[in-house]
Design a protein around this motif. Structure first.
Motif, PDB file in Angstrom:
ATOM      1  N   GLY A   1       0.817  -1.201   0.000  1.00 17.55           N
ATOM      2  CA  GLY A   1       0.000   0.000   0.000  1.00 17.55           C
ATOM      3  C   GLY A   1       0.852   1.252   0.000  1.00 17.55           C
ATOM      4  O   GLY A   1       1.950   1.263   0.562  1.00 17.55           O
ATOM      5  N   THR A   2       0.368   2.293  -0.657  1.00 15.63           N
ATOM      6  CA  THR A   2       1.049   3.585  -0.667  1.00 15.63           C
ATOM      7  C   THR A   2       0.035   4.703  -0.454  1.00 15.63           C
ATOM      8  O   THR A   2      -1.133   4.591  -0.846  1.00 15.63           O
ATOM      9  N   GLY A   3       0.497   5.777   0.151  1.00 18.03           N
ATOM     10  CA  GLY A   3      -0.343   6.949   0.322  1.00 18.03           C
ATOM     11  C   GLY A   3       0.540   8.184   0.377  1.00 18.03           C
ATOM     12  O   GLY A   3       1.678   8.112   0.851  1.00 18.03           O
ATOM     13  N   ILE A   4       0.036   9.291  -0.120  1.00 15.15           N
ATOM     14  CA  ILE A   4       0.846  10.506  -0.101  1.00 15.15           C
ATOM     15  C   ILE A   4      -0.039  11.749  -0.157  1.00 15.15           C
ATOM     16  O   ILE A   4      -1.116  11.735  -0.770  1.00 15.15           O
ATOM     17  N   HIS A   5       0.411  12.792   0.506  1.00 15.32           N
ATOM     18  CA  HIS A   5      -0.225  14.115   0.441  1.00 15.32           C
ATOM     19  C   HIS A   5       0.925  15.107   0.338  1.00 15.32           C
ATOM     20  O   HIS A   5       1.664  15.316   1.300  1.00 15.32           O
TER      21      HIS A   5
ATOM     22  N   GLN B   1      10.036 -10.138  13.746  1.00 13.02           N
ATOM     23  CA  GLN B   1       9.534  -9.643  15.021  1.00 13.02           C
ATOM     24  C   GLN B   1       8.198  -8.930  14.893  1.00 13.02           C
ATOM     25  O   GLN B   1       7.632  -8.493  15.889  1.00 13.02           O
ATOM     26  N   THR B   2       7.719  -8.796  13.663  1.00 12.85           N
ATOM     27  CA  THR B   2       6.423  -8.150  13.442  1.00 12.85           C
ATOM     28  C   THR B   2       5.813  -8.675  12.154  1.00 12.85           C
ATOM     29  O   THR B   2       6.516  -9.240  11.302  1.00 12.85           O
ATOM     30  N   GLU B   3       4.509  -8.498  11.995  1.00 16.99           N
ATOM     31  CA  GLU B   3       3.807  -9.003  10.811  1.00 16.99           C
ATOM     32  C   GLU B   3       3.695  -7.973   9.696  1.00 16.99           C
ATOM     33  O   GLU B   3       3.511  -8.314   8.533  1.00 16.99           O
ATOM     34  N   MET B   4       3.759  -6.714  10.071  1.00 16.03           N
ATOM     35  CA  MET B   4       3.552  -5.628   9.116  1.00 16.03           C
ATOM     36  C   MET B   4       4.159  -4.368   9.699  1.00 16.03           C
ATOM     37  O   MET B   4       4.168  -4.183  10.919  1.00 16.03           O
ATOM     38  N   VAL B   5       4.676  -3.503   8.828  1.00 17.65           N
ATOM     39  CA  VAL B   5       5.177  -2.213   9.290  1.00 17.65           C
ATOM     40  C   VAL B   5       4.547  -1.102   8.454  1.00 17.65           C
ATOM     41  O   VAL B   5       4.571  -1.147   7.222  1.00 17.65           O
ATOM     42  N   ILE B   6       3.996  -0.120   9.140  1.00 10.60           N
ATOM     43  CA  ILE B   6       3.496   1.087   8.499  1.00 10.60           C
ATOM     44  C   ILE B   6       4.611   2.122   8.608  1.00 10.60           C
ATOM     45  O   ILE B   6       4.979   2.528   9.715  1.00 10.60           O
ATOM     46  N   VAL B   7       5.175   2.525   7.477  1.00  9.81           N
ATOM     47  CA  VAL B   7       6.281   3.481   7.468  1.00  9.81           C
ATOM     48  C   VAL B   7       5.762   4.828   6.972  1.00  9.81           C
ATOM     49  O   VAL B   7       5.113   4.903   5.926  1.00  9.81           O
ATOM     50  N   ILE B   8       6.082   5.875   7.725  1.00 13.05           N
ATOM     51  CA  ILE B   8       5.543   7.205   7.422  1.00 13.05           C
ATOM     52  C   ILE B   8       6.656   8.241   7.419  1.00 13.05           C
ATOM     53  O   ILE B   8       7.558   8.207   8.256  1.00 13.05           O
ATOM     54  N   GLY B   9       6.586   9.149   6.471  1.00 15.84           N
ATOM     55  CA  GLY B   9       7.440  10.332   6.484  1.00 15.84           C
ATOM     56  C   GLY B   9       6.551  11.541   6.661  1.00 15.84           C
ATOM     57  O   GLY B   9       5.556  11.697   5.940  1.00 15.84           O
ATOM     58  N   ALA B  10       6.862  12.387   7.638  1.00 18.49           N
ATOM     59  CA  ALA B  10       6.015  13.547   7.930  1.00 18.49           C
ATOM     60  C   ALA B  10       6.847  14.813   7.976  1.00 18.49           C
ATOM     61  O   ALA B  10       7.924  14.831   8.567  1.00 18.49           O
TER      62      ALA B  10
ATOM     63  N   HIS C   1       0.442  19.107  11.207  1.00 21.59           N
ATOM     64  CA  HIS C   1       0.696  18.294  10.012  1.00 21.59           C
ATOM     65  C   HIS C   1       0.297  16.829  10.195  1.00 21.59           C
ATOM     66  O   HIS C   1       0.416  16.032   9.270  1.00 21.59           O
ATOM     67  N   GLY C   2      -0.215  16.490  11.382  1.00 28.80           N
ATOM     68  CA  GLY C   2      -0.692  15.132  11.596  1.00 28.80           C
ATOM     69  C   GLY C   2      -1.880  14.777  10.727  1.00 28.80           C
ATOM     70  O   GLY C   2      -2.110  13.607  10.412  1.00 28.80           O
ATOM     71  N   PHE C   3      -2.637  15.790  10.302  1.00 28.66           N
ATOM     72  CA  PHE C   3      -3.808  15.523   9.468  1.00 28.66           C
ATOM     73  C   PHE C   3      -3.404  15.166   8.031  1.00 28.66           C
ATOM     74  O   PHE C   3      -4.106  14.432   7.343  1.00 28.66           O
ATOM     75  N   TYR C   4      -2.265  15.693   7.576  1.00 33.51           N
ATOM     76  CA  TYR C   4      -1.720  15.238   6.295  1.00 33.51           C
ATOM     77  C   TYR C   4      -1.325  13.768   6.411  1.00 33.51           C
ATOM     78  O   TYR C   4      -1.511  12.976   5.487  1.00 33.51           O
ATOM     79  N   VAL C   5      -0.760  13.425   7.555  1.00 32.64           N
ATOM     80  CA  VAL C   5      -0.356  12.039   7.809  1.00 32.64           C
ATOM     81  C   VAL C   5      -1.559  11.115   7.737  1.00 32.64           C
ATOM     82  O   VAL C   5      -1.503  10.038   7.124  1.00 32.64           O
ATOM     83  N   LEU C   6      -2.663  11.507   8.348  1.00 33.94           N
ATOM     84  CA  LEU C   6      -3.871  10.670   8.319  1.00 33.94           C
ATOM     85  C   LEU C   6      -4.327  10.430   6.882  1.00 33.94           C
ATOM     86  O   LEU C   6      -4.728   9.312   6.524  1.00 33.94           O
ATOM     87  N   ASP C   7      -4.294  11.463   6.052  1.00 31.38           N
ATOM     88  CA  ASP C   7      -4.654  11.298   4.634  1.00 31.38           C
ATOM     89  C   ASP C   7      -3.809  10.204   3.982  1.00 31.38           C
ATOM     90  O   ASP C   7      -4.320   9.308   3.304  1.00 31.38           O
ATOM     91  N   ALA C   8      -2.486  10.299   4.169  1.00 33.08           N
ATOM     92  CA  ALA C   8      -1.574   9.350   3.527  1.00 33.08           C
ATOM     93  C   ALA C   8      -1.737   7.944   4.086  1.00 33.08           C
ATOM     94  O   ALA C   8      -1.757   6.955   3.338  1.00 33.08           O
ATOM     95  N   VAL C   9      -1.866   7.836   5.398  1.00 32.35           N
ATOM     96  CA  VAL C   9      -1.965   6.524   6.042  1.00 32.35           C
ATOM     97  C   VAL C   9      -3.238   5.798   5.638  1.00 32.35           C
ATOM     98  O   VAL C   9      -3.213   4.603   5.294  1.00 32.35           O
ATOM     99  N   PHE C  10      -4.358   6.488   5.658  1.00 30.07           N
ATOM    100  CA  PHE C  10      -5.619   5.811   5.330  1.00 30.07           C
ATOM    101  C   PHE C  10      -5.705   5.444   3.850  1.00 30.07           C
ATOM    102  O   PHE C  10      -6.338   4.449   3.490  1.00 30.07           O
TER     103      PHE C  10
END
Length: 395
Positions: free
Chosen positions: A4-8, A176-185, A68-77
């Motif tokens: 998955g990818t997301g960007i704002h 050590q984990t099943e999935m990683v959500i990587v974010i640049g903010a 800028h957390g709201f830009y992050v929410l756009d990209a993450v979702f």
């Protein structure tokens, strides 16, 4: 695998919109009148975030979120939707969260202004603390998404996004984990966040030309970018029939160990070679380099020299910051999204703002180009001489 990818960003509020504008060679920069006291007022013109993201937040979550957390929410979702990841999955599985973020200037300025005005902090909202910490994005998202794996913020200047991706790879490789959500903010709404950066005198007054003869500096930009990483043998990918856009095949790093702002061509070579080795490839198998290339005289020269030294036959070199601006703390993750776009559409972006290539031996893509890459090497370098390189490969 990247599922998955997301960007704002300054070029749009979704992966598809950013892709279309990159291929058109659109410039996402503008002259911001709010920066009239800067040496240069040229910066990214980032559109407002989508109001829908507010629907999933409680009042307390909203109050704790930095601007800028709201830009992050756009990209993450956007990324979670593409990867078909449900809220139930996040809450019931070992999912991790790694964020690249290196400043909270607007929130810190608010605290200082409030205390000065009121002489004490008695009337300062209690949620201010959670907005002003450097780890604000990861701590807020961990509670909003219901994360139970690792949650942390990487603070490594403009290399932070690349290192966040590399750490995610290490975490998945060690199972050590099943999935990683990587974010640049990168904060964008504040005219405070780049005041100290502007003091260096490295901002262009008019136009950003990566690797160009007329290059005279960078332009700050921002927003948020996100990729979802999962192991290739994940049962979820098979059971949910999740599409893999590309794979993260290698990661390398190095540190200059010299001046805090002066790039070191040799150590940039080391970073790239480490990534190639980690991916189990050789130099001849890299067919695209998505360069750091911010448009500064010294930075571009050092990177061009490093690329030329590594590759006897230079691969395609893509440089997009003339259109996007330098997205600083989100730049590495943004590059990962751009690499996925190139795989998805089979086309390479061009250095739309560069008038003339200053490095004849550098195979800089100067016109839009149909090309189906196999391995894209991405660079993200930062202050303090921290270098990150990673390789996105065809799925």
């Amino acid at each position: 695998m990247i599922t998955g990818t997301g960007i704002h960003s300054a070029l749009g509020r979704s992966t598809r919109e950013v892709a279309m504008n990159l291929y058109k060679g659109k410039c996402g920069l503008h002259h911001d009148e709010c920066r009239d006291k800067y040496n240069s007022d040229l910066c990214g013109n980032v559109p407002s975030w989508k109001a829908e993201c507010l629907d999933i937040l409680t009042h307390a979550q909203y109050e704790c979120m930095p601007a800028h957390g709201f830009y992050v929410l756009d990209a993450v979702f956007e990324a979670l939707k593409k990867a078909k990841v449900s809220k139930e999955f996040l809450e019931n599985h070992n999912v991790s969260l790694i964020v690249s973020n290196d400043s909270e200037c607007y929130e810190s300025k608010f605290v200082v202004s409030h205390v000065k005005k009121n002489i004490s902090n008695r009337r300062l909202p209690v949620t201010t603390l959670f907005r002003s910490l450097n780890s604000t994005i990861s701590m807020n998202l961990a509670t909003i998404l219901g994360i139970h794996g690792l949650s942390l913020t990487v603070s490594a200047a403009c290399a932070g996004g690349g290192h966040a991706i590399g750490l995610a790879k290490m975490l998945l490789d060690s199972k050590q984990t099943e999935m990683v959500i990587v974010i640049g903010a990168q904060e964008t709404t504040s005219n405070y966040c780049m005041e100290a950066f502007d003091a260096l005198g490295v901002f262009s007054p008019d136009k950003v030309q990566p690797f160009g003869k007329g290059r005279n500096g960078l332009a700050p930009s921002g927003g948020a970018a996100c990729i979802i990483l999962e192991p290739s043998d994940s049962l979820r990918l098979k059971e949910e029939k999740v599409h893999s856009f590309a794979s993260l095949s290698g990661y390398g790093f190095s540190t200059n160990g010299k001046a805090i702002t002066t790039p070191d061509s040799y150590q940039e070579e080391v970073s790239m070679l480490n990534a190639i080795e980690n991916a189990g490839l050789d130099e001849g198998m890299i067919d695209v380099v998505l360069a750091h290339a911010t448009g500064t005289p010294m930075g571009d020269e050092a990177e061009a020299k490093a690329i030329e030294n590594i590759f006897p036959i230079c691969p395609n070199v893509v440089a997009t910051k003339g259109m996007t601006g330098h997205e600083c703390w989100m730049a590495g993750v943004s590059q990962a999204v751009q690499a996925v776009i190139m795989f998805t559409y089979g086309r390479l972006f061009h250095a739309a703002a560069t008038e003339e290539n200053a490095f004849p031996h550098l195979n800089l893509v100067m016109r839009p180009k149909y090309y189906s890459p196999h391995h894209v090497l991405c660079n993200a370098f930062g202050f303090g001489g921290t270098n990150s390189s990673f390789i996105i490969s065809k799925a």
